[in-house]
Structure formats: structure tokens, C-alpha cells
Design an enzyme around this catalytic site. Structure first.
Site, PDB file in Angstrom:
ATOM      1  N   GLY A 165     100.119 -36.220  79.122  1.00  0.00           N
ATOM      2  CA  GLY A 165      98.965 -35.472  79.625  1.00  0.00           C
ATOM      3  C   GLY A 165      98.456 -35.886  80.985  1.00  0.00           C
ATOM      4  O   GLY A 165      97.548 -35.269  81.524  1.00  0.00           O
ATOM      5  N   LYS A 237      99.891 -36.750  68.880  1.00  0.00           N
ATOM      6  CA  LYS A 237     100.027 -36.038  67.611  1.00  0.00           C
ATOM      7  C   LYS A 237      99.246 -36.743  66.506  1.00  0.00           C
ATOM      8  O   LYS A 237      99.190 -37.979  66.465  1.00  0.00           O
ATOM      9  CB  LYS A 237     101.503 -35.964  67.222  1.00  0.00           C
ATOM     10  CG  LYS A 237     102.325 -35.157  68.225  1.00  0.00           C
ATOM     11  CD  LYS A 237     103.813 -35.369  68.022  1.00  0.00           C
ATOM     12  CE  LYS A 237     104.604 -34.653  69.113  1.00  0.00           C
ATOM     13  NZ  LYS A 237     106.025 -35.033  69.096  1.00  0.00           N
ATOM     14  N   ARG A 292     115.115 -40.737  71.782  1.00  0.00           N
ATOM     15  CA  ARG A 292     114.888 -41.871  70.877  1.00  0.00           C
ATOM     16  C   ARG A 292     114.549 -41.326  69.494  1.00  0.00           C
ATOM     17  O   ARG A 292     114.400 -40.130  69.324  1.00  0.00           O
ATOM     18  CB  ARG A 292     113.699 -42.667  71.379  1.00  0.00           C
ATOM     19  CG  ARG A 292     112.481 -41.772  71.566  1.00  0.00           C
ATOM     20  CD  ARG A 292     111.256 -42.540  71.956  1.00  0.00           C
ATOM     21  NE  ARG A 292     110.210 -41.672  72.477  1.00  0.00           N
ATOM     22  CZ  ARG A 292     109.391 -40.935  71.743  1.00  0.00           C
ATOM     23  NH1 ARG A 292     109.486 -40.963  70.443  1.00  0.00           N
ATOM     24  NH2 ARG A 292     108.475 -40.180  72.306  1.00  0.00           N
TER      25      ARG A 292
END
Lengths: 458, 163
Positions: A165, A237, A292
Site C-alpha cells: 500500500g 489480509k 513464496r
């Protein structure tokens, strides 16, 4: 197969990797900072090495300390987990030079996909739908204005080397463009050391959908379906689920196929996640690739039955993937809540000592955590202390299962985000599957000033 | 940071009887350590802050010139006792060597007097030889690690009597 793997990480993911290693009969080496001396991953590894003081830069982010620890313990592979050095092409290169296997993609692939602008170009070439935008960095105001006009507002300015962000600006009015461009460039320079920015079409209230991919060194690449991660606050998240209610079988096959083609085109190996925005017209737009294993990998593990970390280890050791695309099935529905040591309303971090810790069992419940009774949650690292994942025959059962699991979880001594998670899953929009990355705004806007006089105006 | 802020920090250290205080922000790092005055327990295993860290430069891989580093030092002994013992701890992870090369004499032996900045040992990390130097004048009282053994961050290397 490896004899000894060093885990270049901490917390729950270090434990996750230890789980896979133990089941595969591989010895483990834990590295830890002084703040993590009593942490569970240290306790359950076969060997441990203190690599530095609490600050991440001097410990978990120190390539020399980690490589040195691998050398003195004779580890033949390093699993970087997620975060920290997991997407460091530099660590991957040093591993190669020291004849230690890096459990992840090759340095070149990490570097290619870590550069947002290069990644977009590679994806476009491979036929993956991307958000229309400037081809490469935008270096002048004239170019920025032209791109914005061609795309049509709204647009977003983003840092080429960034994420999380920062270095981002949404433009809804042409008048804002010039100033926002300069600000974004300055922010990007400060946060990532590189001031280059690019411009993309901005999708209002999209869903965040990501595809899990696995590739081996024998040319096989598969996808393990999608996860929906629209419940985010400031690009972090909070809750993930799979499958997504917005993705049909047909959409999954089509985009899954495109993702596999793209992964093959860049010679992708090991685990990775391709992130997309999904608009309300069933259009996917490529965001980025995470080279990853991800925090929310258990969601996919629950619905496909694949052990992603074991596959990572086996692939890195030169083995073929243990299944083909045709073997991949999706059963039921899974939801994961990231339990953070935070105030559930103000999001202020809440480090401290946990005095009581109890997680329920029962069918379809998985808890990945390093927390326990009398453990210290230190302020030096991110605030996630546990992942609670549930699986049900369908979304309705999964939601009911998550609710009773959260209600029966006891964590005392610190504040956690569990009350917030309970609110989220009780929300009618959540239950109906009406999600977007704007979902969490309702919990931030709701904070009203406590003084009565202010609330009474107008 | 203003001078008055530093004065306030010093006053706080004194008032709260702190042995050590470190502050880092905005490119500024301050460490205050109280010596003498208030007796502190000698505690060989205490996690003292290293004064300087030997870090291999991220860009360099094969061995370049040996990097000089000062080893970290533990808190001092109770003033009433005649001994003042400082523990040198490893600032890095690596392999510990008592001598500059195999077969050569050790840098220091137990009982030997050492001076500030004198090289005590080498710790090899990623093919780089890091010289660990003494921070104090004094006498080597204990050598904790055998030649060629691995050491981790914060591991005790030597005890030096500084009185």
C-alpha cells in the site's frame, strides 16, 4: 532428499516447516533472535542457533547470520517461509554460491517477478489478463497525463518496487494528477529506495482473488485453485477463504490455465501465488506474483488435500510433483482467520504475556500457532499470533464452524482480533458472499467520537 | 534531539537506577551505560548489547581484508569486590579460531595481559575472517570456546579482568 533444513523464519510458519520436515524425516535447524529464545520453533527444532538481537534487520533479515548458521550446522537447504527474506533474490543467490539449496524459485525468477513493471510485461506476453496501464515506469508528467487520459479515470499510481500500500495514489480527477505523481515518487523513493512509479486502471471495489501454483524442476506446473482474500485492512489480509463464491468452475479452469501457462513461460518452480483483482463483470486483472509460500496456504491445503510445504521441500530436492493437474479436486469450503495481538477496534498492537491459551478441536478445525500459555508476545515482530482455519462441506457449514471455534478459543492476557472476526462472519454481506476490498471500511467508519456534543451536531 | 532531551535521559537513568539504556530513531543512536556508583550483579549469561557489530558487507562474498570489530561486553561486578570482570560475547554467528592460522600461536592465552583494540580471536563467517578485538585493558581470565568450534550470536568468548 535433504538431510537437514535450516528454517530462516520464526513463529507459526517456522513450526509449519518443522512439521513437514519431521514427517519427512529431515533434521531441522531453528534460528532465533534473543527475543525468541523460548519460542516453540526453537524448542521443536533438532538444533538451534541464536543469530542476533531482537531487531529483525540484525537477525531474521541478516543474510550473513543466516548463512553462517547454515554453515556451522551443516544444513543443506534453507526454507525462508514468508515475509523476511523469502522473496530475497540476494539470499537465493548466496545460497547457490554456498551450495545450500534455497527452497523457492530461482534468483532470476524472484527478481523478474519482484519487479512489478517487469512482471506485468511478462504476464501480458504470456496471455494473462492484466490491468491496462502504462507500459513500464512513468517518468514525466506529460506521459502520466496521456496514460491517464487513455485509460480513463479512475487510475492509480503505484511504486514499481513496492507493495503493502505504500507509494500508491488513486486519482479520480485530472487536476490531482501532477501533485499525486510527485508525492508517490517521493514516497516510493523513501520506502523502497526506487522512485519509479507506474499507472494502472483503478477498479472500484474489486475482489482480491489469488491462484496457488506449484512447479517442479521437471517442467510440470499445476494450479491448486483460488483463494478469496478481499477482507483486508490497509492491504493486510484478515480473513481468507476458498473457493471464492464469485468464481465459477469455468472461470477457474480458464484463469487457472492462463496462470499455469504464464508460470511455465517464466520457468516458475516451487510454490507461488498469482494475485488478481476481479471486477463485477467477471474480468480478472493481474496484480502481482508472490514467489513464496503464503500465510493463507492452509485454506488450499484443506480443500485440495495437498501438503504445500512438503511439495516445496520435495521439489527443491529435485523430485517431481506428486500429482498432476487432473488429480487436483476441490472439496468443501475453507475459511482462515488471522488472529492478531491487537485491539479489535482500534487495531493498536497488544503485546504482552498470554496467561490462558486454549483452542478447540473437533471436526474440520486446524490451528497454526506458536502461542501457548505463559508465552510472551513481543513487540518486535508482526502481530499475528495464530491462524484458525476451518473446513466444512459447504460455505454455510464453514461459517458456522468458524463461529463456534472462535467462540470457544481462549486467549487471555492480551487483546486479540477475535471479536472483530466474529463480527465479520456475522455480517449479512459476508454471509451472502458480497465481498470486496472495501468490505473492512464499515469497521473503521463506525468509530464515532465518544463526546456526546460532537455527535449531536446537525 | 536536543541537549535538554539528553539531560532528561540521563536523569531518568539515574532516577530509575537503570544499568543501561539505548535509544535509536531518525538516524540517531544513543546508549547510556552506568558504570560504578550502583553495584550490579556479575551475570555471565546476561544479554549485553554489543557496542559494535561485525557485519559482513552484503555485497561482498569471498574473503576480503579481515574486518575489525569490538566484541560486546557484559555488565561490571559489584564494586565492593576487588574483581571487575568483563565478558566478551560473540557479535556474529560463525566459527571461532584462537589463532590467525592453523599451527600458529594463539592470539591470546589465559593469564595474558591484553590492551584495548588488541585482537583476541577470529570468527569466520561466510568465508570472511572477522577479527574480534578487546574493548578493555586487562587480563584474560577465561577462554570459553575451543578452537574451531561454532559460536552463535551472544555466546561467551572470553572473560577479562579489567581491574
Amino acid at each position: 532428499m535433504f538431510k537437514k533444513i535450516l528454517i530462516a523464519n520464526r513463529g507459526e510458519i517456522a513450526l509449519r516447516i518443522i512439521c513437514a520436515c519431521r514427517e519427512l524425516g529431515i533434521k531441522t535447524v531453528a534460528v532465533y533472535s534473543e527475543a525468541d529464545e523460548n519460542s516453540l520453533h526453537v524448542r521443536f527444532a533438532d538444533e538451534d542457533v541464536c543469530i542476533g538481537p531482537p531487531r529483525s534487520t540484525d537477525s531474521y533479515l541478516s543474510v550473513p547470520a543466516i548463512i553462517s548458521a547454515a554453515e556451522i550446522t551443516g544444513a543443506d537447504a534453507i526454507h525462508p517461509g514468508y515475509g523476511f527474506l523469502s522473496e530475497s533474490a540476494y539470499l537465493a543467490e548466496v545460497c547457490e554460491a554456498c551450495h545450500i539449496k534455497f527452497i523457492g524459485p530461482s534468483p532470476n525468477v524472484i527478481r523478474l517477478l519482484g519487479d512489478k513493471a517487469r512482471a506485468r510485461r511478462a504476464m501480458r506476453k504470456a496471455g494473462v489478463p492484466i490491468l491496462p496501464g502504462s507500459e513500464g515506469p512513468v517518468d514525466s508528467e506529460e506521459k502520466a497525463l496521456k496514460v491517464a487520459k487513455d485509460l480513463g479515470l479512475p487510475v492509480i499510481i503505484k511504486a514499481v518496487a513496492g507493495g503493502g500500500g505504500r507509494g500508491m495514489r488513486v486519482i479520480r480527477d485530472m487536476k490531482e494528477l501532477s501533485k499525486a505523481l510527485k508525492t508517490a515518487q517521493r514516497e516510493a523513493e523513501a520506502a523502497f529506495g526506487v522512485g519509479d512509479v507506474y499507472i494502472e486502471k483503478y477498479v472500484e471495489n474489486p475482489r482480491h482473488i489469488e491462484f496457488q501454483v506449484l512447479g517442479d524442476h521437471h517442467g510440470a506446473v499445476v494450479h491448486l485453485g483460488e483463494r478469496e482474500c478481499s477482507i483486508q485492512r490497509r492491504h493486510q489480509k484478515l480473513l481468507e477463504e476458498g473457493p471464492s463464491v464469485a468464481v465459477t468452475e469455468k472461470m477457474r479452469r480458464k484463469l487457472g490455465g492462463a496462470v499455469v501457462d504464464a508460470a511455465r513461460a517464466v520457468q516458475y518452480t516451487n510454490a507461488g501465488t498469482f494475485e488478481f483483482l476481479l471486477d463485477d463483470k467477471q474480468n480478472f486483472y493481474f496484480l502481482e506474483v508472490n514467489t513464496r509460500v503464503q500465510v493463507e496456504h492452509p485454506v488450499t491445503e484443506f480443500i485440495t488435500g495437498v501438503d504445500i510445504v512438503k511439495e516445496q521441500i520435495r521439489v527443491a530436492a529435485g523430485e517431481r510433483l506428486s500429482f498432476k493437474q487432473g488429480d487436483v479436486t476441490f472439496t468443501g469450503h475453507a475459511i482462515e482467520c488471522r488472529v492478531n495481538a491487537e485491539d479489535p477496534e482500534t487495531f493498536a498492537p497488544s503485546p504482552g504475556v498470554i496467561h490462558a491459551f486454549s483452542v478447540p478441536g473437533g471436526p474440520g478445525v486446524r490451528v497454526d500457532t506458536f502461542a501457548h500459555s505463559e508465552c510472551t508476545v513481543s513487540p518486535y515482530y508482526d502481530s499475528m499470533i495464530a491462524k484458525i482455519i476451518v473446513h466444512g462441506r459447504d460455505r454455510q457449514e464453514a461459517i458456522a464452524r468458524m463461529r463456534r471455534t472462535l467462540e470457544m478459543t481462549v486467549i487471555e492476557g492480551i487483546k486479540t482480533s477475535i471479536p472483530l472476526h466474529l463480527k465479520i462472519i456475522a455480517d449479512p454481506d459476508f454471509v451472502a458472499g458480497r465481498l470486496s476490498t472495501a468490505f473492512m471500511e464499515r469497521y473503521i467508519v463506525e468509530k464515532k467520537p465518544s463526546t456526546g456534543s460532537l455527535a449531536e451536531t446537525a | 534531539m536536543e541537549f535538554s532531551d539528553i539531560e532528561r535521559i540521563l536523569a531518568l537513568v539515574k532516577e530509575h537506577d537503570l544499568a543501561e539504556f539505548e535509544l535509536e530513531r531518525e538516524g540517531l543512536k544513543i546508549r547510556v551505560r552506568k558504570s560504578g556508583g550502583v553495584p550490579t550483579m556479575f551475570h555471565a549469561a546476561s544479554p549485553a548489547l554489543p557496542l559494535l557489530q561485525a557485519t559482513a558487507a552484503p555485497q561482498a562474498l569471498p574473503a576480503a581484508a579481515p574486518a575489525a570489530a569490538a566484541g560486546p561486553v557484559g555488565p561490571r561486578l559489584d564494586e565492593e569486590e576487588s574483581l571487575e570482570l568483563a565478558v566478551v560475547k560473540s557479535p556474529i554467528v560463525g566459527t571461532f579460531y584462537r589463532s590467525p592460522e592453523p599451527g600458529a600461536a594463539s592470539f591470546v592465552e589465559v593469564g595474558q595481559r591484553v590492551k584495548k583494540d588488541q585482537v583476541l580471536c577470529i570468527i569466520e563467517a561466510m568465508k570472511l575472517m572477522n577479527e574480534i578485538t578487546s574493548e578493555y585493558d586487562g587480563e584474560i581470565v577465561t577462554a570459553y570456546v575451543e578452537n574451531g568450534k561454532p559460536v552463535q550470536y551472544g555466546e561467551r568468548l572470553f572473560a577479562i579482568r579489567t581491574a
